[in-house]
Design an enzyme around this catalytic site. Structure first.
Site, PDB file in Angstrom:
ATOM      1  N   GLU A  57       0.819  -1.212   0.000  1.00  0.00           N
ATOM      2  CA  GLU A  57       0.000   0.000   0.000  1.00  0.00           C
ATOM      3  C   GLU A  57       0.855   1.265   0.000  1.00  0.00           C
ATOM      4  O   GLU A  57       0.518   2.251  -0.659  1.00  0.00           O
ATOM      5  CB  GLU A  57      -0.955   0.007   1.200  1.00  0.00           C
ATOM      6  CG  GLU A  57      -2.102  -0.984   1.083  1.00  0.00           C
ATOM      7  CD  GLU A  57      -3.012  -0.715  -0.097  1.00  0.00           C
ATOM      8  OE1 GLU A  57      -3.095   0.449  -0.548  1.00  0.00           O
ATOM      9  OE2 GLU A  57      -3.639  -1.667  -0.588  1.00  0.00           O
ATOM     10  N   TYR A 139      -6.382   6.879   3.904  1.00  0.00           N
ATOM     11  CA  TYR A 139      -6.588   5.826   2.919  1.00  0.00           C
ATOM     12  C   TYR A 139      -5.802   4.568   3.283  1.00  0.00           C
ATOM     13  O   TYR A 139      -6.340   3.455   3.271  1.00  0.00           O
ATOM     14  CB  TYR A 139      -6.181   6.282   1.511  1.00  0.00           C
ATOM     15  CG  TYR A 139      -6.000   5.087   0.589  1.00  0.00           C
ATOM     16  CD1 TYR A 139      -7.114   4.451   0.050  1.00  0.00           C
ATOM     17  CD2 TYR A 139      -4.740   4.560   0.339  1.00  0.00           C
ATOM     18  CE1 TYR A 139      -6.964   3.323  -0.739  1.00  0.00           C
ATOM     19  CE2 TYR A 139      -4.589   3.430  -0.453  1.00  0.00           C
ATOM     20  CZ  TYR A 139      -5.705   2.811  -0.987  1.00  0.00           C
ATOM     21  OH  TYR A 139      -5.559   1.680  -1.746  1.00  0.00           O
ATOM     22  N   ASP A 157      -9.539   4.783  -3.234  1.00  0.00           N
ATOM     23  CA  ASP A 157      -8.465   5.291  -4.090  1.00  0.00           C
ATOM     24  C   ASP A 157      -9.084   5.852  -5.369  1.00  0.00           C
ATOM     25  O   ASP A 157     -10.305   5.978  -5.488  1.00  0.00           O
ATOM     26  CB  ASP A 157      -7.426   4.211  -4.375  1.00  0.00           C
ATOM     27  CG  ASP A 157      -7.958   3.090  -5.263  1.00  0.00           C
ATOM     28  OD1 ASP A 157      -9.184   3.063  -5.565  1.00  0.00           O
ATOM     29  OD2 ASP A 157      -7.154   2.231  -5.675  1.00  0.00           O
TER      30      ASP A 157
END
Length: 377
Positions: A57, A139, A157
């Site tokens: 990520e 996020y 996203d």
């Protein structure tokens, strides 16, 4: 545009269907990714490795999947656990990250590994706990908590924003539409398999609900999509006009020894390209031009013009005039070091610096073949 009025009841009736359709599609059509635990493996009891989820990520922020894959594999080979990464030297991590861009991520990656290792090596399993770690924003915290720990979280996203904008025909331009999209997404996240749901949303945007020429007839959510049949999906998400990026100028000086070694120095830890390696340059920044002539050279030498290069950063573009000189080892200022020709490719050089060196010495930053004795000049 979706509203909070009477239409919400009809939307609510569709929520289970949306999750069911999407997860059924994902089971059969998910991407095989080196950091992903596939649905079949999850069903067999295999649990995702939070370290791999976190590493992927961080790498995937503003970077494509295909660009990340080789870096992810290389990091895992060097540092298979968060403790191994924490024990690595900062310079080695920056070298391994070189070329992936957005170098503050690499510094935060190391800081986060240090923090997790110091706390016993286990990542927090909640969004709040994850957000307390260096380099983990909303996020990333949502993605890790959902994918690694199967906690319901709205993971949003660019792919998800596109899917949701079309699904609900949201006319508010981005980025102003983000709160509205998040609110709607939160109503869709199922309590069962939220990690797979998050990844399914991302896969749908990456493979079906694409920015251009979306394959709507193959979409598992085509019956629920409010844009389909009413407007051109490519018009969504609506985006506010982009401000024009400023242009900056400067110069870079590539000094080479007779044996092909290149003179380098390390940039300050903080700021643009912090902690990375560079050839000497003039003092350009995102806000200020640097000098562009040979008069700004870091030391006297027979500097010759070697062309120019352009590079685009997130908030500005840069043009550098490139100068080349062959110098002796004792002609350089303090704070610089020589990188030998066979080791140059392994230095922590950001892409803009690789471009500068390549303009002066074509092929210099490529990994040499094992039978190469000396890089041609």
């Amino acid at each position: 545009m979706a509203s909070a009025g009477t239409s919400r009841k009809s939307d609510d009736a569709k929520l289970p269907t949306i999750a069911q359709h999407l997860l059924a599609w994902y089971d059969d059509n998910h991407r095989e990714l080196p950091w992903r635990t596939a649905p079949r493996d999850l069903a067999a009891g295999v649990r995702p490795d939070p370290y791999r989820v976190w590493l992927s990520e961080i790498m995937l922020q503003q970077t494509t999947v295909e660009a990340v894959k080789p870096y992810f594999r290389a990091f895992l080979e060097k540092w298979p656990t968060v403790e191994a990464l924490a024990s690595a030297e900062n310079e080695e991590v920056m070298k391994a990250w070189a070329g992936l861009g957005y170098y503050s991520r690499a510094r935060n990656l190391k800081a986060c590994a240090n923090a997790v290792a110091a706390a016993g090596g286990a990542f927090p399993d909640t969004e709040a706990g994850l957000r307390a770690l260096p380099g983990i924003g909303p996020y990333t915290a949502a993605a890790i908590s959902a994918i690694a720990f199967d906690r319901p979280a709205a993971v949003m996203d660019g792919n998800v924003e596109r899917v949701m904008s079309r699904l609900y025909m949201i006319d508010t331009p981005l980025p102003e539409a983000k709160p509205e999209i998040r609110s709607l997404l939160e109503t869709l996240v199922p309590n069962e398999r939220p990690g797979d749901f998050a990844q399914a949303m991302m896969d749908l945007g990456a493979t079906i609900c694409t920015p251009r020429r979306p394959r709507c007839m193959l979409c598992p959510l085509r019956e629920e999509c409010q844009v389909l049949g009413k407007a051109d999906p490519e018009f969504y998400p609506v985006r506010a006009p982009k401000a024009e990026k400023p242009s900056r100028r400067g110069a870079a000086f590539v000094a080479v020894r007779d044996d092909g070694a290149v003179l380098l120095r390390k940039r300050p830890e903080k700021g643009l390209l912090g902690g990375m390696t560079e050839v000497p340059t003039t003092n350009w920044t995102a806000r200020v031009d640097g000098l562009t002539t040979v008069d700004a050279a870091p030391f006297p030498a027979d500097w010759q013009k070697a062309g120019s290069i352009s590079h685009v950063f997130t908030h500005f573009s840069l043009e550098l005039q490139i100068f080349l000189a062959t110098v002796s080892a004792d002609a350089v200022p303090s704070g610089h070091f020589w990188a030998t020709a066979d080791a140059l490719h392994g230095e922590a050089l950001p892409t803009v610096m690789k471009k500068a060196i390549e303009a002066a010495i074509p092929g210099a930053t490529r990994k040499p073949h094992s039978n190469s004795q000396k890089r041609p000049r």
